[in-house]
Enzyme design. Sequence first.
Site, PDB file in Angstrom:
ATOM      1  N   SER A 150       5.429   3.459   6.245  1.00  0.00           N
ATOM      2  CA  SER A 150       4.333   2.591   5.808  1.00  0.00           C
ATOM      3  C   SER A 150       3.486   3.264   4.717  1.00  0.00           C
ATOM      4  O   SER A 150       4.008   3.619   3.663  1.00  0.00           O
ATOM      5  CB  SER A 150       3.482   2.197   7.026  1.00  0.00           C
ATOM      6  OG  SER A 150       2.648   1.102   6.736  1.00  0.00           O
ATOM      7  N   ASP A 300      10.423  -7.608   9.796  1.00  0.00           N
ATOM      8  CA  ASP A 300       9.430  -6.666   9.282  1.00  0.00           C
ATOM      9  C   ASP A 300       8.484  -7.361   8.306  1.00  0.00           C
ATOM     10  O   ASP A 300       8.903  -7.825   7.245  1.00  0.00           O
ATOM     11  CB  ASP A 300      10.182  -5.525   8.568  1.00  0.00           C
ATOM     12  CG  ASP A 300       9.302  -4.332   8.240  1.00  0.00           C
ATOM     13  OD1 ASP A 300       8.079  -4.499   8.149  1.00  0.00           O
ATOM     14  OD2 ASP A 300       9.855  -3.232   8.067  1.00  0.00           O
ATOM     15  N   HIS A 327       7.908  -3.804  11.900  1.00  0.00           N
ATOM     16  CA  HIS A 327       7.391  -2.794  10.993  1.00  0.00           C
ATOM     17  C   HIS A 327       7.596  -1.377  11.524  1.00  0.00           C
ATOM     18  O   HIS A 327       7.879  -0.452  10.765  1.00  0.00           O
ATOM     19  CB  HIS A 327       5.900  -3.063  10.757  1.00  0.00           C
ATOM     20  CG  HIS A 327       5.249  -2.129   9.793  1.00  0.00           C
ATOM     21  ND1 HIS A 327       5.761  -1.863   8.533  1.00  0.00           N
ATOM     22  CD2 HIS A 327       4.108  -1.385   9.892  1.00  0.00           C
ATOM     23  CE1 HIS A 327       4.972  -1.010   7.910  1.00  0.00           C
ATOM     24  NE2 HIS A 327       3.972  -0.691   8.696  1.00  0.00           N
TER      25      HIS A 327
END
Length: 346
Positions: A150, A300, A327
């Site tokens: 991320s 996601d 995610h």
Amino acid sequence: MIVFSIMAISTLTKKWFNRTASRKKLQIAQKQLLDRYVTGYTISHVPLASGDFINTFDAGNIKAKKTVVMAHGFGAGLGFFMRNYGTLSQNGRIISFDWLGMGGSSRPKFTKRTVCSDEVIEEAQSFFIDSMEEWRQQMNLDKFTLIGHSLGGYLSGCYAIKYPERVEKLVLLSPVGIPEVPVIREDLPKPDWRISLILKLWDLNITPQGFVRSLGPYGSTLIKNAVKRRFNQRINEIEGDLIADYLYQLTALPPSGEYAMNALLNPIVQDKPGVYARQPIWGELMNTHIPTVILFGDNDWMYHPDVLQLTKHNANVTVRIVSDSGHHIYFDNPREFNSLLTNIIN
């Protein structure tokens, strides 16, 4: 009388905000979580010249030919990779760290800004990238596979761009910050008041962590419910409590690196909605010579179709999808993720 009243209010406020969170409790929560999944690891506080330190996990064979470094995302910590360390450490040395100002690392003062110039953006990037490079030097690491999730994926990409000689392979897990920012179109409908409120809070740099802190001792209940909703089908009650306690301690400690979110990222709600980097790394990845693998989950929210275009322009970049995951691909489907990552590393 007024002085005593102010002192009383100050004391009550400190008790409200600091009642259930502390660095000591974070260390305990981190150990309890890791011990459930991993054996034979060490945790150390690697010192920096500033007097700060980087919280560091180390497992596997220190003399192994291959070294892997893992970096967590926004609001997380090294404990979130607990389902991956055991498998990955069987094939070499696995190291994970908390970004400066996050997790169990030092939390130096980070200026909270609401205006984002190029100078502010570069200052925010340097806060993380420079401390990571100093950490690398202290760890005596020469070259390694770098894995980031991320926001940690974006920062890992920034690090690889600045120090390509240190990165053998780059693996970005559901990364933010790759695509170019779409042009805002004036002809599209304006967002409703709820979205507008979120955008305003973002501009004011009011973070999710700040909201949890404002709830005082009730913040832990909010975190526990959030963990239960997100991971309920993938963990049992004991695991859920361990994760929730760890996440709450990460969240409720004094703010620092979280204030970089506003400087580095920008939410877009029109045309191609999503969270974009103010300085995307699209162009650099188009020309990178570092073997790069980008992983997304099949469900996601961070997935952006433009990323696939990279594979058409640069043979060094590949994109893979992990099934049955969102995610947090490393957590949602650790069996497939660990197998895929092992193949990538080797």
